[in-house]
Design an enzyme around this catalytic site. Structure first.
Site, short mmCIF file in Angstrom:
data_model
loop_
_atom_site.label_atom_id
_atom_site.label_comp_id
_atom_site.label_asym_id
_atom_site.label_seq_id
_atom_site.Cartn_x
_atom_site.Cartn_y
_atom_site.Cartn_z
N SER A 67 -44.52 -18.65 -5.95
CA SER A 67 -44.78 -17.42 -5.18
C SER A 67 -45.62 -16.36 -5.91
O SER A 67 -46.55 -15.82 -5.31
CB SER A 67 -43.47 -16.81 -4.70
OG SER A 67 -42.93 -17.62 -3.70
N ASN A 73 -34.67 -20.29 -16.72
CA ASN A 73 -35.01 -19.29 -15.70
C ASN A 73 -33.86 -19.18 -14.67
O ASN A 73 -32.89 -19.93 -14.77
CB ASN A 73 -36.33 -19.71 -15.04
CG ASN A 73 -36.14 -20.95 -14.19
OD1 ASN A 73 -35.33 -21.81 -14.52
ND2 ASN A 73 -36.86 -21.05 -13.11
N CYS A 120 -33.09 -20.19 -11.62
CA CYS A 120 -32.48 -21.31 -10.87
C CYS A 120 -32.24 -22.54 -11.73
O CYS A 120 -31.84 -23.60 -11.23
CB CYS A 120 -33.34 -21.63 -9.66
SG CYS A 120 -33.58 -20.19 -8.61
N GLY A 121 -32.47 -22.43 -13.04
CA GLY A 121 -32.03 -23.46 -13.97
C GLY A 121 -33.01 -24.58 -14.25
O GLY A 121 -32.76 -25.42 -15.11
N GLU A 122 -34.13 -24.61 -13.53
CA GLU A 122 -35.02 -25.77 -13.69
C GLU A 122 -35.99 -25.63 -14.86
O GLU A 122 -36.67 -26.59 -15.20
CB GLU A 122 -35.80 -26.02 -12.39
CG GLU A 122 -36.91 -25.02 -12.04
CD GLU A 122 -36.38 -23.77 -11.33
OE1 GLU A 122 -35.16 -23.55 -11.34
OE2 GLU A 122 -37.20 -23.01 -10.79
N PRO A 146 -36.74 -25.18 -6.88
CA PRO A 146 -36.05 -25.19 -5.57
C PRO A 146 -37.01 -25.09 -4.39
O PRO A 146 -36.69 -25.54 -3.31
CB PRO A 146 -35.15 -23.96 -5.64
CG PRO A 146 -35.39 -23.28 -6.92
CD PRO A 146 -36.40 -24.03 -7.72
N THR A 147 -38.15 -24.47 -4.58
CA THR A 147 -39.17 -24.24 -3.53
C THR A 147 -38.58 -23.56 -2.29
O THR A 147 -38.93 -23.92 -1.16
CB THR A 147 -39.91 -25.54 -3.12
OG1 THR A 147 -39.02 -26.41 -2.37
CG2 THR A 147 -40.43 -26.30 -4.32
P1 ADP Z 1 -40.79 -20.03 -4.51
O1 ADP Z 1 -40.53 -21.05 -3.45
O2 ADP Z 1 -40.70 -18.63 -3.98
O3 ADP Z 1 -42.04 -20.23 -5.29
P2 ADP Z 1 -38.46 -21.14 -5.92
O4 ADP Z 1 -37.37 -21.05 -4.90
O5 ADP Z 1 -39.07 -22.48 -6.15
O6 ADP Z 1 -39.59 -20.07 -5.58
O7 ADP Z 1 -37.91 -20.62 -7.30
C1 ADP Z 1 -38.62 -20.88 -8.48
C2 ADP Z 1 -38.35 -19.83 -9.50
O8 ADP Z 1 -38.93 -18.61 -9.07
C3 ADP Z 1 -36.89 -19.48 -9.73
O9 ADP Z 1 -36.20 -20.37 -10.56
C4 ADP Z 1 -37.05 -18.13 -10.36
O10 ADP Z 1 -37.46 -18.23 -11.71
C5 ADP Z 1 -38.15 -17.52 -9.53
N1 ADP Z 1 -37.58 -16.81 -8.36
C6 ADP Z 1 -37.12 -17.32 -7.21
N2 ADP Z 1 -36.65 -16.37 -6.39
C7 ADP Z 1 -36.83 -15.21 -7.02
C8 ADP Z 1 -36.57 -13.83 -6.74
N3 ADP Z 1 -36.01 -13.43 -5.61
N4 ADP Z 1 -36.89 -12.94 -7.67
C9 ADP Z 1 -37.46 -13.30 -8.82
N5 ADP Z 1 -37.75 -14.56 -9.16
C10 ADP Z 1 -37.43 -15.50 -8.29
#
Ligand code: ADP
Length: 587
Positions: free
Chosen positions: A85, A282, A284-286, A435-436
C-alpha cells in the site's frame, strides 16, 4: 529523475466496485480540501512511472525507462502484481515513503524509548507499520541507577506506544499498526502474556512472545527455565516452561493474543548476522527485520496464472507467465528501494546495506478453485511447495541478474550468501508472504495464501459501506453445474459455506471449501509448505471454530514448531469483539 509522460494511448484500467471505493478513500491523491483530483489511471501511471524512472541511473541497465513504465503499468492494472500500500499511495509524491514494514530498536533508557515513540510516529504518518522488541527494557521494579527510583517495565511503555499510535492518523489514510515482542525469558513475561486479556487493551498492537529453542525443549521436558534480567544478564528467577506455555495457550484461546515467533529459527535464516540479531518482525509477522531495517513488499496474483488444459482437462499453472511476472516484479521492488524516501537516516543506511525485498503471492485459494484442488488436501500442499519453490528460485535468479547490472547488495561479502559463495545477489532476501488485506480487495482476489473466508458474504468496507461479494470462480462453477439461483446465493451469503448443503453436487462441496470448513492441521501444513521456500516469513492465521479447545491450540502451537514455521497466529471464531488488524476493512 526524468519525468515520464503518460502515453496518449494508455488504456483505462478496469476497476471492480470494491476497489473503486478503497482506491478513492485511501490511494487517489486529494487536494487540501480532501477532494480527489487523481483518476485511477493517473494513480497507476504515477506509480509505474516513478518506479521505472529509477532505471535511468543504472548505466548497464538493459531496459528503457519509458518501456519499463508501460510494462509496470500493465502489470499492475492487469492485477497480476501489486506493490504494498505505501508504494501505491506515495510513489511519485513529495512524501515518497514506499515501504510497509519497519522494525525499530527500543533501548533501555528514557531517551531511547521516546526516540522510538517519535520514530514510530514518523513511520505511521507515512503509511508504514512498525515492529519492536521490548526485550531490552529492564524489568518492572528494577533499580534505575540515575535516579535511585524503580523502573516501570516494558508493559507500561507499551501503553505509551499504543497511545501515541492512536493519535496519529497515518497520512490521513491508515491508522498505525504495531507488533510488540517480548522474549520468553524476560522477567515480565507473564504480565506480557496477559496484556491483552481485556478486550480493546493495546488495540494498536499485535503481540507475540519470542520463543527460543531452549524454552521449547524445556516445555518438552517439563523442565524449569531461567528468567534473565536484560540489563545485567543475570538469572533472576525460574518458571516452569510447561506452565507458561499453558497460560500462553489459554490467553490465545481467549482472545487470539499473543501469537508466537521462533526467534532462533528467524535468526538461523538471518542473511546478515554480522549486522546484528533479529529481535522483531513487522506488525503482521511476515517480515523479520534488523533494528532500523525496512522492507517493501509486493504480491503476485496466482489466480491469474491459471492455464486451462485442452478440453477442460490437465489444467495447470502457466509457468512461463509466472516467471515473466516474477522477474518484472523483482525489478519493480528493487527500484522501489531507490525511489523510497525513508523517514530516518539510520533506516536509509540499513536498507541501503541489505536491500531486502519481499515478493509474495495472493489469490492462492482462487488458483486452487480453478485447478479443482481442495485446499485441505495433500495435493494442495504439494502444489504450494511447487509454486513457492519456483517463486523463490526465479526471484533469486532475477536478483542475480540485477546484481550484474547494478551490483550486489553492499553487505553481500559479510552475508551468509557471500560466505557460501552463492551470489552475487542484489537483495539479501527476495520472498515474503504478506496478508494482502487491501491489495486483495484492489485485485479482486483471495487474500495471501489464506482459504476463502466465505464463498459469498456481505463486506463492511470502512465506515458503513456494505458490499455483497461472491467468489467469481465459485459463481462460474455453479453456473456450469446449472446450480445457480438467486435464492441459493442468499442462502450461501448467510452461512458462507456450502459444506452442509447436501442438495449441491458432491464435487462442488469438496473443492469450494472455506476457512471454517478446513481442519486446523491443513492451515498449518499450508503455512509450512509456503514457509519452506520463503526467505522471510508467511502471514497466516489458523482459523478455528468457536468450539475449539485449549488442547487444539496447544497442538497447533506445538505443530507449528515441529513443522518449521517461524511463528503462528490463531483466531477462534467470536473470541474478539473488535475487528482484527490488517483485514483491510477498517484499519
Ligand atoms: P496491504 O494489502 O495494504 O499492502 P498487508 O495487509 O499485506 O497490506 O500488510 C502488509 C504489511 O503492511 C503489514 O504487515 C504491516 O507491516 C503493514 N500494514 C498493514 N496494515 C497497516 C496499517 N493499518 N498501518 C500501518 N501498517 C500497516
Amino acid at each position: 529523475m526524468p519525468e515520464l509522460k503518460m502515453p496518449a494511448n494508455l488504456p483505462d484500467p478496469i476497476i471492480n466496485e470494491n476497489a473503486k471505493i478503497v482506491l478513492q478513500r485511501r490511494y487517489q491523491r486529494k487536494d487540501t480540501e480532501g477532494v480527489v483530483y487523481e483518476t485511477v489511471k493517473e494513480l497507476f501511471w504515477r506509480v509505474a512511472s516513478a518506479i521505472a524512472a529509477e532505471e535511468a541511473k543504472y548505466e548497464r541497465s538493459t531496459v528503457k525507462p519509458a518501456k519499463l513504465a508501460r510494462d509496470f503499468y500493465d502489470l499492475m492494472t492487469s492485477y497480476r502484481f501489486l506493490p504494498n500500500s505505501p508504494t501505491l499511495m506515495n510513489a511519485g509524491t513529495d512524501l515518497g515513503q514506499l515501504a510497509a514494514c519497519f522494525v525499530l530498536p527500543v533501548a533501555d533508557d528514557i531517551e531511547g524509548i521516546f526516540d522510538a515513540v517519535k520514530h514510530a510516529a514518523m513511520i505511521h504518518k507515512s503509511g508504514g507499520g512498525t515492529g519492536f522488541a521490548f526485550s531490552r527494557l529492564r524489568a518492572k521494579d528494577s533499580v534505575v541507577g540515575s535516579t535511585g527510583g524503580v523502573a516501570s517495565g516494558p508493559l507500561s511503555f507499551l501503553k505509551i506506544f499504543n497511545c501515541a499510535t492512536e493519535q496519529i492518523k497515518q497520512g490521513g489514510t491508515r491508522r498505525g499498526a504495531n507488533m510488540g515482542i517480548l522474549r520468553i525469558d524476560h522477567p515480565d513475561i507473564m504480565e506480557f502474556i496477559k496484556a491483552k486479556e481485556r478486550d480493546g487493551e493495546l488495540n494498536n498492537f499485535n503481540l507475540s512472545v519470542g520463543l527460543t529453542e531452549a524454552f521449547m525443549q524445556a516445555v518438552n521436558e517439563k523442565a524449569d527455565y531461567n528468567l534473565i534480567a536484560p540489563n545485567t544478564g543475570e538469572a533472576v528467577g525460574t518458571l516452569n516452561a510447561r506452565d507458561v506455555f499453558n497460560i500462553l495457550v489459554q490467553k490465545a484461546w481467549e482472545s487470539g493474543d499473543p501469537g508466537i515467533v521462533f526467534l532462533d529459527r528467524i535468526n538461523r535464516d538471518n542473511p546478515t548476522p554480522a549486522l546484528g540479531e533479529i529481535e522483531s518482525t513487522n506488525p503482521c509477522g511476515e517480515q523479520p527485520l534488523l533494528p532500523y531495517e525496512a522492507c517493501n513488499l509486493g504480491s503476485i496474483n496466482l489466480g491469474l496464472c491459471f492455464a486451462k488444459g485442452r478440453n477442460g482437462k490437465d489444467s495447470e499453472i502457466d509457468w512461463d507467465e509466472l516467471k515473466r511476472i516474477i522477474h518484472l516484479s523483482v525489478r519493480f521492488l528493487d527500484n522501489v528501494i531507490d525511489a523510497s524516501v525513508y523517514p530516518l537516516d539510520q533506516i536509509t543506511e540499513m536498507v541501503g546495506k541489505n536491500r531486502k525485498i519481499g515478493l509474495g503471492v495472493m489469490g492462492w485459494a482462487d488458483l486452487l478453485y480453478q485447478l479443482q484442488i481442495p485446499y485441505n488436501s495433500q495435493t494442495a500442499v504439494d502444489m504450494a511447495e511447487r509454486v513457492m519453490k519456483f517463486v523463490q528460485a526465479e526471484s533469486r535468479s532475477a536478483s542475480k541478474q540485477l546484481a550484474t547490472e547494478r551490483g550486489q547488495f553492499p553487505a553481500y561479502p559479510e552475508s551468509t550468501f557471500g560466505k557460501a559463495n552463492l551470489g552475487p545477489y542484489r537483495n539479501a532476501t527476495t520472498t515474503t508472504i504478506a496478508p494482502t488485506g487491501t491489495l486483495s480487495i484492489i485485485a479482486g482476489c483471495s487474500s495471501g495464501v489464506e482459504p476463502l473466508f466465505a464463498l459469498s458474504f456481505v463486506r463492511n468496507v470502512m465506515d458503513n459501506d456494505k458490499l455483497v461479494e461472491t467468489n467469481p470462480y465459485f459463481e462460474a462453477a455453479l453456473n456450469s453445474a446449472d446450480a445457480y439461483s438467486g435464492k441459493l446465493m442468499e442462502e450461501i451469503a448467510k452461512v458462507g459455506s456450502i459444506k452442509k448443503m447436501d442438495h449441491l453436487p458432491e464435487h462442488l462441496r469438496h473443492v469450494y471449501v472455506t476457512s471454517m470448513d478446513i481442519e486446523p492441521i491443513w492451515h498449518l501444513k499450508m503455512q509450512a509448505a509456503f514457509q519452506k521456500y520463503t526467505d522471510n516469513a508467511v502471514s497466516k492465521t489458523v482459523n478455528l471454530p468457536n468450539s475449539a479447545t485449549k488442547e487444539d491450540i496447544w497442538d497447533i502451537y506445538w505443530k507449528a514448531y515441529e513443522y518449521g514455521c517461524k511463528g503462528v497466529t490463531v483466531y477462534r471464531d467470536g473470541s474478539k469483539t473488535s475487528q482484527v488488524l490488517c483485514t483491510g476493512d477498517g484499519d
